[in-house]
Design a protein around this motif. Structure first.
Motif, PDB file in Angstrom:
ATOM      1  N   THR A   1       4.753  -2.455   8.563  1.00  8.41           N
ATOM      2  CA  THR A   1       4.635  -0.952   7.764  1.00  8.41           C
ATOM      3  C   THR A   1       5.821  -0.398   8.354  1.00  8.41           C
ATOM      4  O   THR A   1       7.009   0.207   9.508  1.00  8.41           O
ATOM      5  CB  THR A   1       3.126   0.115   9.057  1.00  8.41           C
ATOM      6  OG1 THR A   1       2.397  -0.750   9.414  1.00  8.41           O
ATOM      7  CG2 THR A   1       3.012   1.410   8.922  1.00  8.41           C
TER       8      THR A   1
ATOM      9  N   GLN B   1       2.798  -1.415   4.244  1.00  4.38           N
ATOM     10  CA  GLN B   1       2.164  -0.162   3.811  1.00  4.38           C
ATOM     11  C   GLN B   1       4.106   0.417   3.817  1.00  4.38           C
ATOM     12  O   GLN B   1       4.649   0.405   4.566  1.00  4.38           O
ATOM     13  CB  GLN B   1       1.567   0.471   5.133  1.00  4.38           C
ATOM     14  CG  GLN B   1       0.718   1.366   4.791  1.00  4.38           C
ATOM     15  CD  GLN B   1       1.964   2.331   5.386  1.00  4.38           C
ATOM     16  OE1 GLN B   1       2.243   3.036   5.592  1.00  4.38           O
ATOM     17  NE2 GLN B   1       1.942   3.603   3.874  1.00  4.38           N
TER      18      GLN B   1
ATOM     19  N   LEU C   1      -7.070   4.175   3.428  1.00  6.43           N
ATOM     20  CA  LEU C   1      -6.389   3.013   3.851  1.00  6.43           C
ATOM     21  C   LEU C   1      -7.696   1.725   3.587  1.00  6.43           C
ATOM     22  O   LEU C   1      -7.137   0.519   3.701  1.00  6.43           O
ATOM     23  CB  LEU C   1      -5.850   3.396   5.145  1.00  6.43           C
ATOM     24  CG  LEU C   1      -4.892   2.428   5.857  1.00  6.43           C
ATOM     25  CD1 LEU C   1      -3.896   1.778   4.574  1.00  6.43           C
ATOM     26  CD2 LEU C   1      -4.831   2.727   7.492  1.00  6.43           C
TER      27      LEU C   1
ATOM     28  N   TRP D   1       0.848  -7.224   8.375  1.00  5.09           N
ATOM     29  CA  TRP D   1       0.887  -6.173   8.305  1.00  5.09           C
ATOM     30  C   TRP D   1       2.569  -5.644   8.480  1.00  5.09           C
ATOM     31  O   TRP D   1       2.760  -5.643   9.959  1.00  5.09           O
ATOM     32  CB  TRP D   1       0.181  -5.291   8.829  1.00  5.09           C
ATOM     33  CG  TRP D   1      -1.366  -5.322   7.848  1.00  5.09           C
ATOM     34  CD1 TRP D   1      -1.860  -6.509   7.331  1.00  5.09           C
ATOM     35  CD2 TRP D   1      -2.733  -4.680   8.870  1.00  5.09           C
ATOM     36  NE1 TRP D   1      -3.354  -5.928   7.122  1.00  5.09           N
ATOM     37  CE2 TRP D   1      -3.224  -4.992   8.051  1.00  5.09           C
ATOM     38  CE3 TRP D   1      -2.166  -4.087   9.744  1.00  5.09           C
ATOM     39  CZ2 TRP D   1      -5.128  -4.918   8.252  1.00  5.09           C
ATOM     40  CZ3 TRP D   1      -4.435  -3.535  10.013  1.00  5.09           C
ATOM     41  CH2 TRP D   1      -5.321  -3.756   9.818  1.00  5.09           C
TER      42      TRP D   1
ATOM     43  N   VAL E   1      -0.167   7.365   2.784  1.00  3.83           N
ATOM     44  CA  VAL E   1      -1.317   7.135   2.748  1.00  3.83           C
ATOM     45  C   VAL E   1      -1.745   8.591   3.682  1.00  3.83           C
ATOM     46  O   VAL E   1      -2.047   8.547   2.957  1.00  3.83           O
ATOM     47  CB  VAL E   1      -1.821   6.312   4.590  1.00  3.83           C
ATOM     48  CG1 VAL E   1      -3.419   6.242   4.977  1.00  3.83           C
ATOM     49  CG2 VAL E   1      -1.419   4.465   3.729  1.00  3.83           C
TER      50      VAL E   1
ATOM     51  N   ILE F   1       0.470  -0.898   0.309  1.00  2.97           N
ATOM     52  CA  ILE F   1      -0.058   0.394   0.049  1.00  2.97           C
ATOM     53  C   ILE F   1       0.722   1.475   0.032  1.00  2.97           C
ATOM     54  O   ILE F   1       2.070   1.630   0.606  1.00  2.97           O
ATOM     55  CB  ILE F   1      -0.958  -0.064   1.000  1.00  2.97           C
ATOM     56  CG1 ILE F   1      -1.951  -1.586   0.853  1.00  2.97           C
ATOM     57  CG2 ILE F   1      -1.564   0.796   1.380  1.00  2.97           C
ATOM     58  CD1 ILE F   1      -2.748  -1.415   2.652  1.00  2.97           C
TER      59      ILE F   1
END
Length: 250
Positions: A69, A39, A16, A67, A9, A6
């Motif tokens: 990040t 992300q 998101l 996930w 953001v 992704i």
């Protein structure tokens, strides 16, 4: 291995959530609930709900979501300002500070309820009281890179002349021109954001997934299988456009 990613953001919780929903739909289709979601950094600044974005990511990690990040330059500036409002990021242009309207720190503080009309010292005092410790801990724990299966994820990119395991954080979260203009293969396919493009694009040796959510455009969610990549849309997968890596972006 399959990986999802992704883009930047920048405080847009609604975007998101929509990107995560697209990923969940694709995961169900291919029956792969454990594929990592990376992300690419810059959770905060410019958008209206940086607090909500961080809270959303923390809640996912607590649930056990796979996930990852990454640290972005805006995330680091937020952390450093909380530590000391006089501290400057050495890579930031001299005419800017984190609180400059172009950078977007004021919107991040406002999302936590800080009075952004107050003097800086008072804003800092309020922020230290209003930003939860678990948000600070989460930001501090964000890695500046993620690598797996000949894929290398970093917020901004890499310095081409430096081995992947020797990249500096400043380059990983700030680099642009030298990286963008490098036409030759790297030791891995680099997936990055940081520099907005009209659409997530595959350049052969790198994939840029920052499609400008900070400036009112879509937030890109992509799926990568080996060296192939697709944009996730409500209609399903769409192959990423390809650009000749000899094309000069800067």
């Amino acid at each position: 291995m399959r990986h999802y990613a992704i883009g930047d953001v920048h405080g847009h919780l609604d975007k998101l959530q929509s990107a995560m929903a697209l990923i969940a739909r694709d995961r169900d289709r291919v029956d792969d609930p454990k594929a990592p979601v990376v992300q690419i950094g810059d959770l905060v600044d410019r958008g209206p709900d940086s607090k909500g974005v961080i809270e959303f990511m923390i809640e996912g990690v607590i649930r056990g979501e796979p996930w990852v990040t990454l640290l972005g330059n805006h995330d680091r500036q937020f952390l450093w300002w909380l530590e000391d409002p006089e501290r400057r990021d050495p890579v930031l242009k001299t005419e800017y500070t984190w609180l400059h309207e172009r950078i977007g720190g004021l919107t991040t503080l406002a999302s936590y309820g800080v009075d952004i009309t107050a003097p800086i010292s008072e804003m800092h005092r309020q922020a230290r009281s209003l930003v939860p410790d678990d948000h600070i801990d989460f930001l501090n724990a964000m890695p500046n890179r993620y690598t797996r299966d000949r894929l290398f994820f970093a917020h901004a990119g890499i310095r081409p002349s430096v081995p992947l395991d020797q990249q500096t954080e400043d380059d990983l979260i700030w680099i642009r021109g030298e990286f963008h203009n490098h036409p030759d293969p790297h030791d891995a396919l680099i997936i990055h954001g940081h520099t907005p493009v009209k659409a997530a694009t595959h350049y052969g040796n790198r994939i840029n997934i920052d499609s400008g959510a900070a400036w009112g455009h879509d937030l890109s969610a992509v799926v990568i299988e080996e060296r192939k990549a697709w944009l996730l849309t409500v209609s399903g997968r769409v192959p990423l456009p390809h650009q000749d890596p000899h094309f000069s972006l800067i």
